[in-house]
Scaffold this motif. Structure first.
Motif, PDB file in Angstrom:
ATOM      1  N   UNK A   1       0.806  -1.223   0.000  1.00  0.00           N
ATOM      2  CA  UNK A   1       0.000   0.000   0.000  1.00  0.00           C
ATOM      3  C   UNK A   1       0.838   1.271   0.000  1.00  0.00           C
ATOM      4  N   UNK A   2       2.055   1.217   0.514  1.00  0.00           N
ATOM      5  CA  UNK A   2       2.899   2.416   0.546  1.00  0.00           C
ATOM      6  C   UNK A   2       3.196   2.935  -0.860  1.00  0.00           C
TER       7      UNK A   2
ATOM      8  N   UNK B   1      -2.384  -2.080   7.271  1.00  0.00           N
ATOM      9  CA  UNK B   1      -2.114  -1.266   6.096  1.00  0.00           C
ATOM     10  C   UNK B   1      -2.812   0.075   6.064  1.00  0.00           C
ATOM     11  N   UNK B   2      -3.703   0.316   7.007  1.00  0.00           N
ATOM     12  CA  UNK B   2      -4.494   1.543   6.954  1.00  0.00           C
ATOM     13  C   UNK B   2      -3.694   2.818   7.213  1.00  0.00           C
ATOM     14  N   UNK B   3      -2.565   2.714   7.899  1.00  0.00           N
ATOM     15  CA  UNK B   3      -1.771   3.928   8.139  1.00  0.00           C
ATOM     16  C   UNK B   3      -1.241   4.507   6.830  1.00  0.00           C
ATOM     17  N   UNK B   4      -0.955   3.658   5.843  1.00  0.00           N
ATOM     18  CA  UNK B   4      -0.527   4.163   4.534  1.00  0.00           C
ATOM     19  C   UNK B   4      -1.679   4.832   3.798  1.00  0.00           C
ATOM     20  N   UNK B   5      -2.853   4.255   3.885  1.00  0.00           N
ATOM     21  CA  UNK B   5      -4.030   4.852   3.245  1.00  0.00           C
ATOM     22  C   UNK B   5      -4.357   6.190   3.896  1.00  0.00           C
TER      23      UNK B   5
ATOM     24  N   UNK C   1      -7.323   4.930  12.130  1.00  0.00           N
ATOM     25  CA  UNK C   1      -6.247   5.524  11.337  1.00  0.00           C
ATOM     26  C   UNK C   1      -6.781   6.419  10.221  1.00  0.00           C
ATOM     27  N   UNK C   2      -8.035   6.254   9.844  1.00  0.00           N
ATOM     28  CA  UNK C   2      -8.603   7.007   8.728  1.00  0.00           C
ATOM     29  C   UNK C   2      -9.246   8.324   9.149  1.00  0.00           C
TER      30      UNK C   2
END
Length: 93
Positions: free
Chosen positions: A24-25, A47-51, A74-75
């Motif tokens: 995702x990064x 993976x949500x921190x990259x989004x 995170x969102x």
């Protein structure tokens, strides 16, 4: 990164692919991304921190992923996000 017509990429669809959290990064290169479709992938809370770093997102599809309700914190910084599509076995009330 421009699209094939020279304009910015604004929509990425990776639904039903083998994309995972670590990949995702790579999406951070798309500076004008407005729609991201990740349904039925191996994406999880990790993976949500990259989004969350894609501040231009207006629509995010996480249907059928391994994202849980707790991972959604995170969102919170996605101020432009108008539509979040979700559903899957890891969600609870």
């Amino acid at each position: 990164i421009p699209d094939e017509r020279g304009g910015p990429v604004v929509l990425v669809t990776l639904a039903t692919t083998r994309v995972d959290d670590a990949q995702l990064k790579e999406l951070l290169a798309f500076k004008h991304l407005r729609e991201l479709h990740l349904g039925k992938t191996k994406i999880s809370d990790a993976g949500l921190h990259n989004i969350a770093a894609i501040h231009t997102l207006k629509l995010l599809n996480l249907y059928g992923t391994n994202v849980s309700g707790t991972g959604l914190k995170d969102l919170v910084e996605l101020k432009n996000l108008a539509e979040l599509r979700m559903g899957g076995p890891n969600l609870s009330n």
